[in-house]
Design a protein around this motif. Sequence first.
Motif, mmCIF file in Angstrom:
data_model
loop_
_atom_site.group_PDB
_atom_site.id
_atom_site.type_symbol
_atom_site.label_atom_id
_atom_site.label_comp_id
_atom_site.label_asym_id
_atom_site.label_seq_id
_atom_site.Cartn_x
_atom_site.Cartn_y
_atom_site.Cartn_z
ATOM 1 N N TYR A 175 42.121 3.203 5.223
ATOM 2 C CA TYR A 175 41.207 2.968 6.336
ATOM 3 C C TYR A 175 41.279 4.061 7.395
ATOM 4 C CZ TYR A 175 40.325 -1.602 4.352
ATOM 5 O OH TYR A 175 39.965 -2.616 3.514
ATOM 6 N N ALA A 176 42.359 4.823 7.409
ATOM 7 C CA ALA A 176 42.489 5.910 8.381
ATOM 8 C C ALA A 176 41.411 6.964 8.158
ATOM 9 C CB ALA A 176 43.876 6.540 8.288
ATOM 10 N N ALA A 177 41.144 7.303 6.918
ATOM 11 C CA ALA A 177 40.104 8.295 6.625
ATOM 12 C C ALA A 177 38.737 7.792 7.068
ATOM 13 C CB ALA A 177 40.092 8.610 5.128
ATOM 14 N N VAL A 178 38.437 6.550 6.792
ATOM 15 C CA VAL A 178 37.159 5.968 7.214
ATOM 16 C C VAL A 178 37.062 5.966 8.733
ATOM 17 C CG1 VAL A 178 35.795 3.831 7.233
ATOM 18 C CG2 VAL A 178 36.934 4.567 5.136
ATOM 19 N N ARG A 179 38.148 5.594 9.404
ATOM 20 C CA ARG A 179 38.162 5.557 10.865
ATOM 21 C C ARG A 179 37.927 6.952 11.450
ATOM 22 N NH1 ARG A 179 40.033 1.514 13.267
ATOM 23 N NH2 ARG A 179 41.707 1.015 11.816
ATOM 24 N N ARG A 180 38.530 7.967 10.841
ATOM 25 C CA ARG A 180 38.352 9.338 11.352
ATOM 26 C C ARG A 180 36.919 9.821 11.160
ATOM 27 N NH1 ARG A 180 43.807 9.800 9.215
ATOM 28 N NH2 ARG A 180 45.197 9.823 10.999
ATOM 29 N N VAL A 181 36.319 9.502 10.034
ATOM 30 C CA VAL A 181 34.910 9.864 9.817
ATOM 31 C C VAL A 181 34.044 9.159 10.851
ATOM 32 C CG1 VAL A 181 32.958 9.606 8.232
ATOM 33 C CG2 VAL A 181 35.156 10.421 7.373
ATOM 34 N N GLU A 207 34.905 8.239 13.812
ATOM 35 C CA GLU A 207 35.146 8.904 15.099
ATOM 36 C C GLU A 207 34.328 10.179 15.220
ATOM 37 O OE1 GLU A 207 36.822 8.602 18.137
ATOM 38 O OE2 GLU A 207 36.900 6.521 17.471
ATOM 39 N N VAL A 208 34.279 10.964 14.150
ATOM 40 C CA VAL A 208 33.494 12.202 14.166
ATOM 41 C C VAL A 208 32.016 11.879 14.369
ATOM 42 C CG1 VAL A 208 32.732 14.158 12.750
ATOM 43 C CG2 VAL A 208 35.145 13.543 12.827
ATOM 44 N N VAL A 209 31.517 10.864 13.674
ATOM 45 C CA VAL A 209 30.115 10.455 13.825
ATOM 46 C C VAL A 209 29.847 10.014 15.262
ATOM 47 C CG1 VAL A 209 28.424 8.698 13.137
ATOM 48 C CG2 VAL A 209 29.787 9.865 11.395
ATOM 49 N N LYS A 210 30.758 9.232 15.832
ATOM 50 C CA LYS A 210 30.599 8.769 17.210
ATOM 51 C C LYS A 210 30.572 9.951 18.181
ATOM 52 C CE LYS A 210 33.866 6.334 19.466
ATOM 53 N NZ LYS A 210 34.770 5.209 19.764
ATOM 54 N N ARG A 211 31.451 10.906 17.983
ATOM 55 C CA ARG A 211 31.478 12.089 18.862
ATOM 56 C C ARG A 211 30.233 12.943 18.686
ATOM 57 N NH1 ARG A 211 37.826 13.771 18.263
ATOM 58 N NH2 ARG A 211 38.629 11.982 19.407
ATOM 59 N N ALA A 212 29.736 13.052 17.460
ATOM 60 C CA ALA A 212 28.507 13.818 17.214
ATOM 61 C C ALA A 212 27.322 13.166 17.924
ATOM 62 C CB ALA A 212 28.244 13.926 15.710
ATOM 63 N N ARG A 213 27.257 11.846 17.870
ATOM 64 C CA ARG A 213 26.184 11.136 18.577
ATOM 65 C C ARG A 213 26.286 11.347 20.075
ATOM 66 N NH1 ARG A 213 26.536 5.627 15.052
ATOM 67 N NH2 ARG A 213 25.280 6.367 13.301
ATOM 68 N N THR A 214 27.491 11.303 20.603
ATOM 69 C CA THR A 214 27.697 11.529 22.033
ATOM 70 C C THR A 214 27.269 12.946 22.416
ATOM 71 O OG1 THR A 214 29.520 9.954 22.041
ATOM 72 C CG2 THR A 214 29.414 11.491 23.889
ATOM 73 N N ALA A 215 27.622 13.929 21.590
ATOM 74 C CA ALA A 215 27.233 15.311 21.856
ATOM 75 C C ALA A 215 25.714 15.474 21.810
ATOM 76 C CB ALA A 215 27.895 16.255 20.847
ATOM 77 N N LYS A 216 25.070 14.801 20.862
ATOM 78 C CA LYS A 216 23.612 14.873 20.748
ATOM 79 C C LYS A 216 22.957 14.268 21.993
ATOM 80 C CE LYS A 216 19.759 13.440 17.802
ATOM 81 N NZ LYS A 216 19.395 12.698 16.587
ATOM 82 N N VAL A 217 23.439 13.119 22.426
ATOM 83 C CA VAL A 217 22.893 12.491 23.639
ATOM 84 C C VAL A 217 23.084 13.407 24.832
ATOM 85 C CG1 VAL A 217 23.225 10.577 25.260
ATOM 86 C CG2 VAL A 217 23.111 10.121 22.810
ATOM 87 N N HIS A 218 24.257 14.021 24.942
ATOM 88 C CA HIS A 218 24.532 14.943 26.040
ATOM 89 C C HIS A 218 23.553 16.121 26.016
ATOM 90 C CE1 HIS A 218 26.856 17.006 29.086
ATOM 91 N NE2 HIS A 218 26.870 18.079 28.318
ATOM 92 N N ALA A 219 23.326 16.688 24.834
ATOM 93 C CA ALA A 219 22.393 17.812 24.703
ATOM 94 C C ALA A 219 20.975 17.395 25.093
ATOM 95 C CB ALA A 219 22.421 18.351 23.279
ATOM 96 N N LEU A 220 20.551 16.204 24.682
ATOM 97 C CA LEU A 220 19.211 15.721 25.032
ATOM 98 C C LEU A 220 19.073 15.494 26.533
ATOM 99 C CD1 LEU A 220 18.586 13.235 22.084
ATOM 100 C CD2 LEU A 220 17.458 15.442 22.461
ATOM 101 N N VAL A 221 20.112 14.961 27.162
ATOM 102 C CA VAL A 221 20.083 14.762 28.613
ATOM 103 C C VAL A 221 19.999 16.112 29.328
ATOM 104 C CG1 VAL A 221 21.470 13.991 30.595
ATOM 105 C CG2 VAL A 221 21.211 12.509 28.607
ATOM 106 N N CYS A 222 20.786 17.086 28.879
ATOM 107 C CA CYS A 222 20.750 18.427 29.478
ATOM 108 C C CYS A 222 19.374 19.063 29.306
ATOM 109 C CB CYS A 222 21.838 19.315 28.874
ATOM 110 S SG CYS A 222 23.490 18.877 29.417
ATOM 111 N N ALA A 223 18.768 18.926 28.134
ATOM 112 C CA ALA A 223 17.435 19.496 27.888
ATOM 113 C C ALA A 223 16.396 18.843 28.787
ATOM 114 C CB ALA A 223 17.054 19.316 26.414
#
Length: 189
Positions: A149-155, A157-173
């Motif tokens: 389950y650690a591998a699934v949890r890490r994936v 986490e990466v997806v969650k961070r990517a979504r956060t980065a995308k939202v941040h980029a859209l807000v900045c734009a």
Amino acid sequence: RSSILEHVTIVDTPGVLSGEKQRIGRNYDMPQVCRWFAERSDLVLLLFDAHKLDISDELKDVIEALRGHDDKIRIVLNKSDQVSPRQLLRVYGSLMWSLGKVFKTPEVSRVYISSFWKLPYSDKNVGVHEIFDQEKEDLFRDLLDIPRYAAVRRVNEVVKRARTAKVHALVCATIKKMMPTMWGGEKRQ
């Protein structure tokens, strides 16, 4: 040597202070230390003694600091063989009620009920020894599943961070379009 420990690191933090000891304080922020460990952990075990269910202010603060890691938290009600079956029902009910208030969720994390030591079970709970054994097996199965389950949890986490980065980029734009002078577009204003 246990195969369960080959891919697992166990960190045993100091116990949470209660009663008079809370006033003495620590030289560090216990809730933030626990949060730091939880962010890097795949599983968090909160241990309760069947004779001491006090959820102190410090424990409440620790649980608050663990918010966001609820899926990693498991509760262990230890020394359950030291109370009668009737008392155990009361203890379990009291623990669930107290944890429900602290976790502020409709459903509290998984609670394992047993006695986790090498001594034989007390004779107070002869009728539930089989349940204690099943609970131990469930906990050990959860521990064995950590690497999977650690591998699934890490994936996740990466997806969650990517979504956060995308939202941040859209807000900045969007802000850039609305306020062109901040990015050198005085002509458009």
